[in-house]
Every structure is written in C-alpha cells, then in structure tokens.
Design an enzyme around this catalytic site. Structure first.
Site, PDB file in Angstrom:
ATOM      1  N   ASP A 170      20.704   5.534 -29.109  1.00 40.16           N
ATOM      2  CA  ASP A 170      20.799   7.040 -28.749  1.00 40.16           C
ATOM      3  C   ASP A 170      19.679   7.577 -29.710  1.00 40.16           C
ATOM      4  O   ASP A 170      19.460   7.056 -30.982  1.00 40.16           O
ATOM      5  CB  ASP A 170      22.177   7.606 -29.345  1.00 40.16           C
ATOM      6  CG  ASP A 170      22.032   9.041 -28.905  1.00 40.16           C
ATOM      7  OD1 ASP A 170      21.273   9.598 -28.092  1.00 40.16           O
ATOM      8  OD2 ASP A 170      23.210   9.748 -29.258  1.00 40.16           O
ATOM      9  N   GLU A 277      17.696   7.920 -20.689  1.00 44.69           N
ATOM     10  CA  GLU A 277      17.978   9.302 -20.779  1.00 44.69           C
ATOM     11  C   GLU A 277      16.716   9.872 -21.640  1.00 44.69           C
ATOM     12  O   GLU A 277      16.101   9.077 -22.493  1.00 44.69           O
ATOM     13  CB  GLU A 277      19.309   9.506 -21.579  1.00 44.69           C
ATOM     14  CG  GLU A 277      19.667  10.868 -22.039  1.00 44.69           C
ATOM     15  CD  GLU A 277      20.952  11.313 -22.134  1.00 44.69           C
ATOM     16  OE1 GLU A 277      21.821  10.838 -21.461  1.00 44.69           O
ATOM     17  OE2 GLU A 277      21.060  12.022 -23.224  1.00 44.69           O
TER      18      GLU A 277
END
Ligand SMILES: [Zn+2]
Length: 499
Positions: A170, A277
C-alpha cells in the site's frame, strides 16, 4: 488414518502440553499439518512421513516417533521457511488476483488479526485483501513486506481458510519498494504518486500558468486530444476549456508519468497477474470530476491497466472516526464520480481512510454498484487497544499517558481536528469506564495515530516498553480479541448494501 486418529496420537506423544486449533487441521497424502499453542506462543505441527517432517524446521527435542507405523510428529516454528513449504503443499495459501470484484482491505498492524478478519468476512461476497500495509506503516511498526504477508498467511492457516485473498503493498512511492514487494509475493500494488502532484497551480496567475504549461513536452498533443472536448456524464457536461486543461495537466502530468514508469516496471517484473491501484487521495486538493476524467483517460491512453482508483473525495476524512462533512453533499458529488467510472468502465473506485466511515458506506457501495474497494487499517489496532483497556487496565493507562506525551509530535503527518482537552482525565476514570474512551473521536484518534511511538518505545536497556506486553495480553485473551475485532469489521461489511 483419520483426523481423530491423528489427534489421539498427537496427544499421546505430547500429553497436554499443547492446545490444538481444530480449524487449522489439514492433510495431504497422509501428512497432517495444524497449529497448536502452549502458554507462550503458537507453533506448527507436522505429523507424517519422516522425509516430509524432516523438511520442516523445529526443535529436534520436539520431534517424536508417534507409533510403530513409522510416522513422526514435530512441533515446528512459525517461520518463513516452514510457511514456504506449507504454501507449496496447499496452494490456496498463496494470495491471488482480485480484479473487479468488490473488495475490502483489512490492514493489520500487529500481524495477529487475520483469523478475526476472516470471521468477519464469512458469508459475505467480498474479496478480502488480508495483507495490506503501507510503506509508512511498516516503518512505524518495524515490519517488512515479507513479515506482513507471512503473518496474514499464518492467520489464514490458523483459520483453515481455503478461499482467495489478496496482498496489497500500500502507498508505494518508489520502484525499489515495488520490486521488494513483488519478490515477497504481493499481488496488489497501490501506487502513490503524491510527491509528483503539484498543489500550487490554483495560486498561479495566467502568465505563470502559460509559462509553465508551455514547458510540458507533450502539451500540444494534449490540446489536440482534449481542448474543448466535452463529455456527457449523466446529465452533466464536463468540458476541458483552456484554463481547466492547463491547470489539470500541470497538476497531474508528472504524477501520471511516474505511474506509467511504475506500471511498466511491474508489467515486466511481475510474472503473474496483479491488481494495480492508483491513489491520489493523499493530496490537499479534492479531486474534481474533470480531473478524475483526465487522469483516467490518460492512464488508458498510455496503456496502464489498473483496477482501482482512489481519489480525494469531498469532505473531511480523518483517521478512525466517522466522516466529517455534509453526507448529502458528498453523495451528490460522489454519484458523479461513480457514473463517470461506470461510463468509462474497467475499474473500481477505492475509498481510503475507510475505518469507521459508517455513514458513507451505503452510498459508496450503492453508487458504484459494487465496483468498489475499501481500505481500513487503524480501526483494527483500535479494537486491539480496546481489548487491552478491558483486560489489562493498568497497561492501558500507561499506554494512554505515553500517547498523550507523543501526540503533538505524531500528529504532524495527519489531517486531524483532535482536541486533547476533550479527553477525560483517566486518573478520574474507573477501570470499567476506560472502554468508553473508544467511543469518542478525540480519544480514538489519540491512540490511532500514536501507534508507531507506542509499538517502538524502548527502555534504557533497549527492551520494548509496551509491544511485548500488548502481544501477551492479546495472546492470553485471544477469544476476546478475535470476537471484538470481527464484530467491528463485520459492522463495516454489513453496510456495503449492494454486495
Ligand atoms: Zn490512502
């Protein structure tokens, strides 16, 4: 040999030294694998043919021939080597590609929450992203990609989970971090190009704007593609006029270049399918629908195959507490983003800082029609701190005081409106009242953002002041830990009404 037989033999060999996690028992070709614990820690147990048992690392003194038929049992370490062997044996223990299925990320800062998270997902048609940690969180918790992934997989093994799950590296800013996360087996990468996003463009005068814009190498090409083009989204028309095109291009063009560079690296380096993402949520500016349109069209034009897009949505998104802002206004603006995403197609909208945003969830899932991803992390840590407050109030009081001392320093990297003067003096609270602190925004944020300082704090001899004790309490009260945590995550999942 059946399961009961195995357990009987195990007990015979080790008497009552260990408790078995029954959900974890798995077998392959007459070799058995399961998790056990003593009063200190968890261990892997392997029972089977000697050549299989030998491959797993553990104390030789914990290896026993359990009966006359040549089977051996061994109590082994929960280490990377052993997990690697398990992942070869049971391939469902490897994370996998999610694609456009509705998904939900459960960051786990302590690395012991996965079995509880899995309980929360039970019966829900949501793809779980069980390993999810940002580069910043790893620094604050002194963990690394491998440890984050391994902890989540051990959690899957403990729970006996055989379904699919993802692993999200992330908020990655550098190619080196992408490389490392790929090597460790991550399947999802969240690119954070925020260092390349310009936030000063709105303050420039026309002359400055033109001057900067003309320095962009492909500005003429972009004008041909977008200038005065209009896009009909629902009943609104989005148009790139000269000013907005220049502003948006200057704000995002370096960030787009950075994303393209990262994507090309991953496409070459990662040999299997991966989820990508792109997150522009951690910037001061709210992403306008026109900016959303521009970045997506540019990613598509430049061949970036992405699954999720995280924007900075309207409102005040603070850690660990409800959405602050006008929910109706949010719904109105968000619906335009959702229609835009569906019109262009091929990707999901992603909500970061998703912990405890209960009022927003139904809107988010409904408007996207399930083309959504949500990330939570700190809320699991808060539930864990809550269990400490319930089970070991004295330890919680120490942590709370330490957090108050560190708050000003730690708040720097967050957007917060926390007011410490609204937090009650804990010396005046009874042990039973401590748990109420977890219902109030200010005290929630106090513990939420100081986690790194709390977990890293050491005394003069270099020993952890809180970390080991926190793990010990949560290990001792594991059932309470799992129950509180899974109930809390479940509350989030129940609100995703269209899934
Ligand atoms: Zn984010």
């Amino acid at each position: 040999m059946n399961k009961e037989d195995i357990l009987r033999r195990f007990f015979k060999a080790y008497f009552n030294k260990y408790t078995i996690y029954h959900s974890s028992i798995k077998s392959k070709e007459d070799n058995y694998f399961f998790l056990v614990k003593d009063d200190q820690a968890k261990h892997l147990t392997v029972i089977g043919k000697p050549e299989v048992v030998k491959k797993f690392e553990g104390l030789v003194s914990e290896e026993k021939k359990i009966e006359e038929d040549g089977l051996f049992a061994k109590v082994c370490y929960l280490n990377h080597h052993n997990l690697f062997l398990l992942r070869e044996t049971f391939t469902y223990l490897n994370p996998s590609f999610c694609g456009l299925r509705a998904s939900f990320g459960t960051g786990d800062r302590l690395g012991i929450a996965t079995p509880a998270h899995l309980q929360a997902f039970q019966g829900k048609d949501v793809f779980p992203i069980l390993a999810q940690q940002s580069v910043r969180e790893m620094a604050r918790t002194e963990r690394n990609w491998q440890k984050v992934l391994d902890d989540a997989i051990w959690g899957c093994f403990e729970a006996g989970y055989e379904g699919p799950f993802g692993a999200d590296a992330d908020h990655v800013k550098k190619v080196e971090d992408l490389k490392e996360a790929t090597d460790c087996g991550f399947t999802m990468f969240t690119l954070d190009p925020s260092d390349f996003i310009r936030n000063d463009i709105g303050r420039l005068n026309k002359q400055e704007l033109d001057q900067l814009y003309n320095q962009i190498p492909n500005s003429k090409e972009l004008e041909k593609l977008y200038l005065n083009r209009s896009y009909k989204i629902a009943n609104q028309e989005l148009i790139f006029d000269e000013k907005s095109l220049k502003e948006i291009t200057l704000t995002y063009s370096e960030a787009i270049n950075h994303v393209v560079k990262c994507y090309e690296f991953l496409k070459d380096y990662k040999k299997s399918n991966f989820d990508l993402e792109i997150s522009v949520d951690e910037t001061p500016t709210v992403t306008s629908p026109l900016a959303h349109l521009f970045v997506v069209l540019e990613f598509k034009r430049r061949g970036v195959n992405f699954q999720n897009l995280a924007l900075h949505f309207l409102g005040d998104w603070q850690k660990g507490i409800e959405y602050k802002g006008d929910v109706k206004q949010f719904a109105k603006e968000f619906s335009l983003h959702a229609i835009l995403a569906k019109t262009i197609g091929g990707y999901k909208l992603s909500l970061h800082t998703g912990s405890d945003k209960f009022s927003v969830y139904p809107i988010f899932s409904r408007e996207t029609g399930g083309l959504c991803h949500i990330k939570t992390a700190g809320t699991s840590w808060l539930e864990e701190a809550k269990v400490i407050a319930i089970k070991d109030p004295a330890l919680y009081r120490e942590i709370h005081r330490f957090a108050l001392e560190n708050f000003e320093k730690d708040r720097a990297s967050y957007n917060l409106t926390t007011d410490l003067s609204r937090i009650p003096n804990i010396d005046k609270l009874s042990d039973e009242q401590l748990v109420d602190l977890f219902n109030k925004p200010d005290s929630r944020q106090l513990i939420h953002i100081t986690y790194g300082s709390i977990l890293r704090a050491r005394d003069n001899e270099g020993k952890y002041i809180f970390k080991d004790r926190i793990y010990k309490v949560l290990f001792q009260y594991e059932e309470d830990h799992y129950r509180e945590l899974s109930n809390h995550i479940r509350r989030h999942l129940e609100l995703l009404t269209c899934i």
